[in-house]
Motif scaffolding. Structure first.
Motif, short mmCIF file in Angstrom:
data_model
loop_
_atom_site.label_atom_id
_atom_site.label_comp_id
_atom_site.label_asym_id
_atom_site.label_seq_id
_atom_site.Cartn_x
_atom_site.Cartn_y
_atom_site.Cartn_z
N ILE A 85 0.22 3.10 -21.94
CA ILE A 85 -0.60 3.10 -20.92
C ILE A 85 -1.88 4.28 -21.04
CG2 ILE A 85 -0.71 4.05 -18.35
CD1 ILE A 85 0.62 1.47 -18.74
N GLU B 100 -7.52 6.24 -14.46
CA GLU B 100 -7.34 4.58 -13.77
C GLU B 100 -5.81 4.16 -14.42
OE1 GLU B 100 -10.32 1.81 -14.72
OE2 GLU B 100 -8.72 0.40 -14.93
N ALA B 101 -5.52 4.30 -15.65
CA ALA B 101 -4.38 3.54 -16.11
C ALA B 101 -3.18 4.45 -15.60
CB ALA B 101 -4.51 3.78 -17.58
N GLY C 135 -2.81 3.72 -11.87
CA GLY C 135 -2.20 2.39 -11.63
C GLY C 135 -0.69 2.36 -11.95
N TYR C 136 -0.43 3.03 -13.09
CA TYR C 136 1.08 3.01 -13.39
C TYR C 136 2.07 3.79 -12.57
CZ TYR C 136 5.08 3.39 -16.38
OH TYR C 136 6.36 3.32 -16.80
N THR D 69 -0.76 -0.34 -8.87
CA THR D 69 -2.21 -0.97 -9.71
C THR D 69 -3.27 -1.25 -8.53
OG1 THR D 69 -0.85 -2.86 -9.68
CG2 THR D 69 -1.02 -1.82 -11.65
N LYS E 291 -5.33 1.93 -8.33
CA LYS E 291 -5.99 2.66 -9.58
C LYS E 291 -7.31 3.07 -9.21
CE LYS E 291 -6.64 -1.78 -12.19
NZ LYS E 291 -6.16 -2.07 -13.71
#
Lengths: 433, 284
Positions: free
Chosen positions: B5, B250-251, B254-255, B259, B262
């Motif tokens: 990620i 963002e990643a 989202g995780y 998502t 994010k």
């Protein structure tokens, strides 16, 4: 200046987030110059034109240019004499020779604009209304149509809520040609069951990636319902915003779930990015099954071919591979191809069907009276020689209850019919593990 | 999984930084907001696509052509739209570029319709290197390398060349710059051109993995503004770091959060940073 702009930027961010919820969509290459068909050159039918409204996403983040082209082919079939074994095509016009005139409006993939545009068309006096591709927009158009009592024939919107009879009040005037996501879900799980039983696919765990809008939300609900009913284990349900710049995190989550088969409720842009992300993660489930949307867009065939994958499948009303088995479909496809330069896809064929059915209903009702057309739509089985099913019939909630879709799989860039295993199957399913 | 990620976030962040570098020249250095920045990127993407579709040149090969084309678009923007409104105070220049953005977007729609287009079989594919079980996309690596190189080149240009120093001088005090003989009109035109050139390079590097359609750059554009503000106005290196931060946030957002949310996390962090450090993380 910078302070002022910081405030404006915050506003832009809010707008951007709002934009995240809009419904984008599909398509491929630009239609080429319209080619005049032999039939279109023939003498026009006599009498006052009968106006049918068509609300489509013609601009904005989505495009209805191909859907519009398909509707224009339907208009050509209705208004001109074609040498086909089909009365509607042989005769010129309806109600004794009156031509059908399509009046197009652009909803720009916005439900609010769809409401306004539908109201304008209805004020103008259209006798029936068609469209609107995006499920949310179709609901807006139908809500307006209900106020005027004017029938709506919806082509390709797939959200089950449109015809569940309880979410919306417009069932008396609403009719939908396409399979809804409930019908599709049932067929998809039947397909997975078939893969397990006959191809030893070993599919037990299923996951879904769904776009966070009306289409995706209902697809996810139906996926969950039928996964449980068919005894599959749901291991992931990943929602996303269509405006995302990439879907690497989402794809990684799906891969981590260990799903044997993945469902996608995605439009063409997001499906393309997902396909790239799956490929880069070297994730190859036995099947990636897609609810209408992006999978049906001919440009996705190029993406899948480019990535060298054959595991994408999804519902379609028809496919060019069936041209030999369905001569009238083949004829329609050629007219469409002359206008756009490409084979007709599922949504375009469904929009084509929506205009045809509206014209058939007006003809069968014997007048342009809205009440008579509505009654005819609910009580008639319509001839549809361009579809595998050959017929269209709407139940009391307006859903076409003669399952109007087959499962196609993208095999070497061609949409092959792989399920149900009847005379229309064009290839055996391929397990691209 | 977390490693994957974070890698995804860093690579995406590098792409964001790539887009933001050009903006940091006009907004960060010159203090002129170019709302049409996203459309410059869009026209860069379409240029790459059409050169590929009509001449068969991969976007990486046609990169210099696209850089020149969007450089010209930048200069033209200054001469036709910005020059006349620079003397007017307030938000006039900003609104002028907003208008330009609408014009360019509608022209895109008019010329090339709303259809999605993809560059297929690119020179550098989306296949990955597998390092310690993590998949690292080749096309992203090339874009990230481009972002680093571009940041380095722009920084060197601003600090080591006469024109670069003149740009900085003009941004600090336009009247004083004129007094010492700097042709500020020419400097503005060059800055807009350079900003266009940077975004042209970004477009060429992104064209192989970005579906191209009229709305393709909306979010990239918004994120570029956030990145320049977060990185600190006028700080080109700051924009690079801010881009990487935005990508990772963002990643991870989202995780861990979902998502669908994010970008909410990204914008929330931006708002918090702006409260604590209004000049950005790396601003002077």
């Amino acid at each position: 200046m910078k302070k002022v702009f910081a405030i404006l930027l915050a506003l832009a961010m809010v707008l951007s987030l709002a934009g995240c919820s809009s419904t984008p969509a599909t398509t491929t290459a630009a239609p080429s110059e319209a080619t005049t068909t032999k039939a279109a050159e023939s003498e026009a039918p006599a009498g006052d034109p009968i106006q049918i409204g068509a609300v489509l996403p013609l601009t904005g983040s989505s495009t209805g240019e191909f859907l519009k082209a398909a509707m224009e082919v339907a208009q050509d079939i209705i208004n001109n004499s074609h040498d086909l074994d089909w009365d509607l095509a042989k005769n010129k016009g309806i109600l004794g020779g009156r031509p059908v005139e399509l009046v197009f409006a652009d909803h720009q993939a916005s439900a609010d604009i769809a409401t306004t545009e539908a109201a304008k068309l209805l004020d103008q006096g259209v006798v029936a209304i068609t469209g609107a591709y995006n499920s949310g927009c179709s609901a807006s158009v139908a809500t307006q149509a209900l106020e005027y009592g004017v029938p709506m024939v919806c082509g390709s919107s797939s959200s089950a809520s449109l015809t569940d009879g309880s979410t919306y009040a417009f069932k008396s005037i609403f009719n939908r040609v396409a399979a809804n996501d409930e019908q599709e879900s049932q067929e998809f799980f039947e397909y997975l069951k078939y893969l397990n039983e006959t191809c030893n696919a070993g599919i037990e765990k299923v996951a879904i990636a769904w776009i966070n809008n009306s289409y995706g939300i209902h697809a996810n609900e139906m996926f969950e319902k039928y996964a449980a009913q068919y005894g599959f284990q749901e291991v992931a349900s990943v929602s996303y915003e269509s405006s995302s710049t990439s879907f690497d995190t989402e794809a990684a989550q799906i891969k981590e779930s260990g799903a044997d088969a993945v469902f996608q409720a995605s439009y063409i842009g997001d499906l393309t990015l997902f396909a790239q992300a799956y490929s880069s993660l070297q994730f190859k489930p036995a099947a990636i099954v897609c609810y209408c949307g992006g999978f049906q867009d001919a440009s996705f065939a190029k993406v899948a071919t480019d990535l060298g994958v054959n595991n994408y499948a999804g519902g379609q009303a028809c496919t060019a591979q069936l041209a030999d088995k369905l001569p009238i479909f083949s004829y329609v496809n050629e007219l469409y191809k002359a206008k756009t330069g490409q084979d007709i896809d599922g949504p375009a064929l469904e929009e084509f069907a929506s205009v045809i059915v509206a014209a058939q209903a007006i003809n069968a009702a014997g007048s342009t009276d809205a009440k008579a057309i509505n009654e005819t739509l609910k009580s008639t089985t319509f001839e549809a020689p361009y579809l595998i099913t050959q017929k269209i019939h709407f139940d009391e909630n307006g859903q076409n209850d003669i399952m109007p879709a087959v499962v196609t799989q993208l095999i070497d860039g061609k949409y092959e019919v792989v399920f149900p295993r009847d005379e229309y199957a064009t290839a055996d399913p391929v397990l691209d593990k | 999984m977390i490693g994957q990620i974070i890698i995804n976030g860093l690579l995406n962040g590098a792409v964001y930084a790539l887009v933001a570098v050009g903006l940091s020249l006009t907004w960060g250095v010159m203090d002129i907001v170019n709302f049409a920045h996203g459309e410059f990127l869009l026209w860069g993407l379409y240029s790459s696509f059409w050169i590929w579709a009509l001449m068969g040149l991969d976007p990486l090969i046609s990169l210099p052509i696209v850089v020149v084309l969007i450089f010209a678009l930048g200069v033209l923007t200054y001469l036709v739209v910005i020059k006349r409104v620079l003397k007017v105070s307030g938000l006039t220049a900003l609104l002028a570029t907003f208008g330009l953005s609408m014009v360019l977007k509608n022209l895109t729609q008019f010329f090339w319709t709303a259809n999605y287009r993809n560059v297929t079989k690119p020179l550098v594919s989306n296949q990955s290197f597998n390092i310690f079980g993590m998949y690292i996309r080749q096309d992203y690596v090339v874009a990230a390398a481009g972002a680093l190189l571009l940041t380095l080149l722009v920084t060197l240009f601003l600090n080591r060349t006469k024109t670069g120093v003149a740009i900085k001088a003009t941004s600090i005090n336009k009247s004083a710059a004129q007094l010492v003989g700097i042709d500020t009109n020419r400097i503005y035109a060059i800055t807009f051109g350079l900003s266009g050139a940077c975004v042209g390079a970004a477009a060429a590097l992104m064209a192989s993995f970005t579906p191209i359609y009229p709305e393709a750059c909306s979010l990239y554009s918004t994120l570029a503004f956030v990145i320049v503000a977060l990185g600190g106005f006028g700080n080109i290196k700051g924009a690079l770091f801010a881009g990487l931060i935005v990508g990772v946030v963002e990643a991870l957002g989202g995780y861990f959060i979902g998502t669908s949310f994010k970008y909410l996390v990204v914008f929330l962090i931006y708002l918090i940073v702006m409260q604590i450090r209004p000049r950005g993380l790396f601003g002077w």
